[in-house]
Motif scaffolding. Structure first.
Motif, PDB file in Angstrom:
ATOM      1  N   ASN A  29      14.290  44.613   0.193  1.00 32.11           N
ATOM      2  CA  ASN A  29      15.325  44.355  -0.816  1.00 32.11           C
ATOM      3  C   ASN A  29      14.670  44.064  -2.162  1.00 32.11           C
ATOM      4  O   ASN A  29      14.585  42.917  -2.602  1.00 32.11           O
ATOM      5  CB  ASN A  29      16.214  43.179  -0.393  1.00 32.11           C
ATOM      6  N   SER A  71      12.260  33.142  -0.883  1.00 37.05           N
ATOM      7  CA  SER A  71      13.307  34.155  -0.734  1.00 37.05           C
ATOM      8  C   SER A  71      12.872  35.474  -1.364  1.00 37.05           C
ATOM      9  O   SER A  71      13.209  36.549  -0.862  1.00 37.05           O
ATOM     10  CB  SER A  71      14.613  33.673  -1.376  1.00 37.05           C
ATOM     11  N   ASN A 104      10.467  37.072   1.180  1.00 34.69           N
ATOM     12  CA  ASN A 104      11.155  37.554   2.384  1.00 34.69           C
ATOM     13  C   ASN A 104      12.044  38.749   2.080  1.00 34.69           C
ATOM     14  O   ASN A 104      12.188  39.646   2.919  1.00 34.69           O
ATOM     15  CB  ASN A 104      11.968  36.411   3.002  1.00 34.69           C
ATOM     16  N   ASN A 105      12.639  38.790   0.894  1.00 33.04           N
ATOM     17  CA  ASN A 105      13.414  39.976   0.512  1.00 33.04           C
ATOM     18  C   ASN A 105      12.511  41.181   0.344  1.00 33.04           C
ATOM     19  O   ASN A 105      12.888  42.305   0.683  1.00 33.04           O
ATOM     20  CB  ASN A 105      14.198  39.711  -0.773  1.00 33.04           C
ATOM     21  N   HIS A 152      15.303  41.188  10.878  1.00 35.24           N
ATOM     22  CA  HIS A 152      15.604  42.481  10.262  1.00 35.24           C
ATOM     23  C   HIS A 152      14.824  43.599  10.937  1.00 35.24           C
ATOM     24  O   HIS A 152      15.286  44.753  10.975  1.00 35.24           O
ATOM     25  CB  HIS A 152      15.265  42.428   8.770  1.00 35.24           C
ATOM     26  N   GLN A 184      16.998  42.328  -4.899  1.00 34.67           N
ATOM     27  CA  GLN A 184      17.239  40.907  -4.637  1.00 34.67           C
ATOM     28  C   GLN A 184      15.980  40.085  -4.867  1.00 34.67           C
ATOM     29  O   GLN A 184      16.039  38.960  -5.371  1.00 34.67           O
ATOM     30  CB  GLN A 184      17.731  40.717  -3.201  1.00 34.67           C
ATOM     31  N   ALA A 185      14.819  40.642  -4.504  1.00 30.80           N
ATOM     32  CA  ALA A 185      13.564  39.933  -4.731  1.00 30.80           C
ATOM     33  C   ALA A 185      13.345  39.694  -6.215  1.00 30.80           C
ATOM     34  O   ALA A 185      12.913  38.605  -6.625  1.00 30.80           O
ATOM     35  CB  ALA A 185      12.396  40.734  -4.146  1.00 30.80           C
ATOM     36  N   HIS A 238      15.548  36.812  -7.389  1.00 28.90           N
ATOM     37  CA  HIS A 238      15.005  35.501  -7.031  1.00 28.90           C
ATOM     38  C   HIS A 238      13.834  35.134  -7.944  1.00 28.90           C
ATOM     39  O   HIS A 238      13.698  33.965  -8.345  1.00 28.90           O
ATOM     40  CB  HIS A 238      14.555  35.491  -5.564  1.00 28.90           C
ATOM     41  N   LYS A 284      16.820  33.729   1.749  1.00 28.25           N
ATOM     42  CA  LYS A 284      16.310  34.439   2.912  1.00 28.25           C
ATOM     43  C   LYS A 284      15.079  33.716   3.444  1.00 28.25           C
ATOM     44  O   LYS A 284      14.158  33.402   2.682  1.00 28.25           O
ATOM     45  CB  LYS A 284      15.927  35.873   2.550  1.00 28.25           C
ATOM     46  N   ALA A 321      13.586  37.876   7.944  1.00 31.01           N
ATOM     47  CA  ALA A 321      12.754  39.078   7.868  1.00 31.01           C
ATOM     48  C   ALA A 321      12.348  39.551   9.264  1.00 31.01           C
ATOM     49  O   ALA A 321      12.337  40.751   9.550  1.00 31.01           O
ATOM     50  CB  ALA A 321      11.517  38.806   7.012  1.00 31.01           C
ATOM     51  N   GLU A 373      20.520  40.910   8.130  1.00 30.49           N
ATOM     52  CA  GLU A 373      21.011  42.247   7.781  1.00 30.49           C
ATOM     53  C   GLU A 373      20.764  43.229   8.919  1.00 30.49           C
ATOM     54  O   GLU A 373      20.242  44.328   8.737  1.00 30.49           O
ATOM     55  CB  GLU A 373      20.361  42.741   6.486  1.00 30.49           C
TER      56      GLU A 373
END
Length: 251
Positions: free
Chosen positions: A99, A90, A93-94, A144, A102-103, A106, A136, A141, A230
């Motif tokens: 992101n 995740s 992928n963030n 997105h 968020q990364a 995680h 995620k 990804a 997203e």
């Protein structure tokens, strides 16, 4: 051998995605185009198998028995452990989705829970104020950045999938998921599946009251996939409607 099979499956999925991404993009520009479900007759047969037989007689009772009879601390520890395995993928992928915050969450959740939470059995990170976010996958990804879902698929005993969501196989290349053998992967799938199925009990009436539960499930699933990716929905500009609105406001 397992790695070779995964690579072959992933290669096939990517080919399907490349072939379908143009169609999905065209569908997104034309809201009147039907959903991408070329195998609907087959999918509906598998839906009947899942909805009328496998779920009520196997999946639902087993899931509810697990939730009702396994003590909460044990269930929570198992769920925490398997969820912790997804944190590194995740994070990656963030990062791919841009992101960064968020990364970082995680990453911090993984090292805190792995180090101080007995390899993820205890969610220390949440206690430290690092809230748990949705996982995620690699397919998120891809979505997105405009890759379409591809044709909708209903898989026996597993539920809905698309070629884009199936590319989440890439996530298994990241440690610690890469260290799981076939039995570890199956265990993760089963335990997480039982928790997910038990959580859906409160929503069963929505399907039961729907005139077409298959279509409703398909719509909800595809919308959820786009939400996880997203994907921003572009608002269509209608000059005539805008003119009528301006005229109304002027009166």
């Amino acid at each position: 051998m397992n790695d070779r099979i995964k690579r072959l499956c992933l290669g096939f999925i990517i080919l399907v995605l490349v072939g379908c991404s143009t169609t999905d993009h065209a569908n997104s520009q034309n809201p009147d185009t039907s959903v991408n479900d070329p195998l609907e007759s087959v999918n509906r047969s598998f839906w009947t198998l899942n909805y009328d037989y496998l779920d009520p007689y196997v999946i639902r009772p087993v899931s509810l028995a697990y939730v009702d009879h396994v003590p909460n601390p044990i269930r929570r520890a198992i769920a925490n452990f398997f969820s912790n395995l997804d944190e590194p993928s995740s994070m990656v992928n963030n990062l791919l989705m841009g992101n960064g915050h968020q990364a970082l969450n995680h990453f911090n959740r993984f090292w805190l829970n792995t180090t101080f939470g007995l390899f993820g059995l205890i969610d220390i990170a949440s206690e430290a104020g690092i809230t748990k976010a949705d996982q995620k996958g690699f397919g998120d990804a891809l979505g997105h950045y405009g890759v379409g879902n591809g044709p909708y698929l209903m898989v026996p005993a597993a539920g809905p999938y698309t070629p884009r969501s199936a590319t989440n196989l890439v996530d298994e290349a990241y440690a610690p998921l890469s260290y799981l053998n076939i039995w570890g992967s199956v265990s993760k799938f089963i335990f997480e599946g039982m928790e997910s199925r038990a959580a859906l009990v409160s929503q069963e009436s929505m399907l039961e009251n729907s005139p077409d539960p298959y279509a409703l499930t398909r719509e909800i699933y595809l919308q959820h996939q786009d939400f996880k990716a997203e994907i921003e929905k572009k608002e269509t500009y209608d000059p005539e409607q805008e003119a009528l609105f301006d005229q109304y406001m002027d009166e």
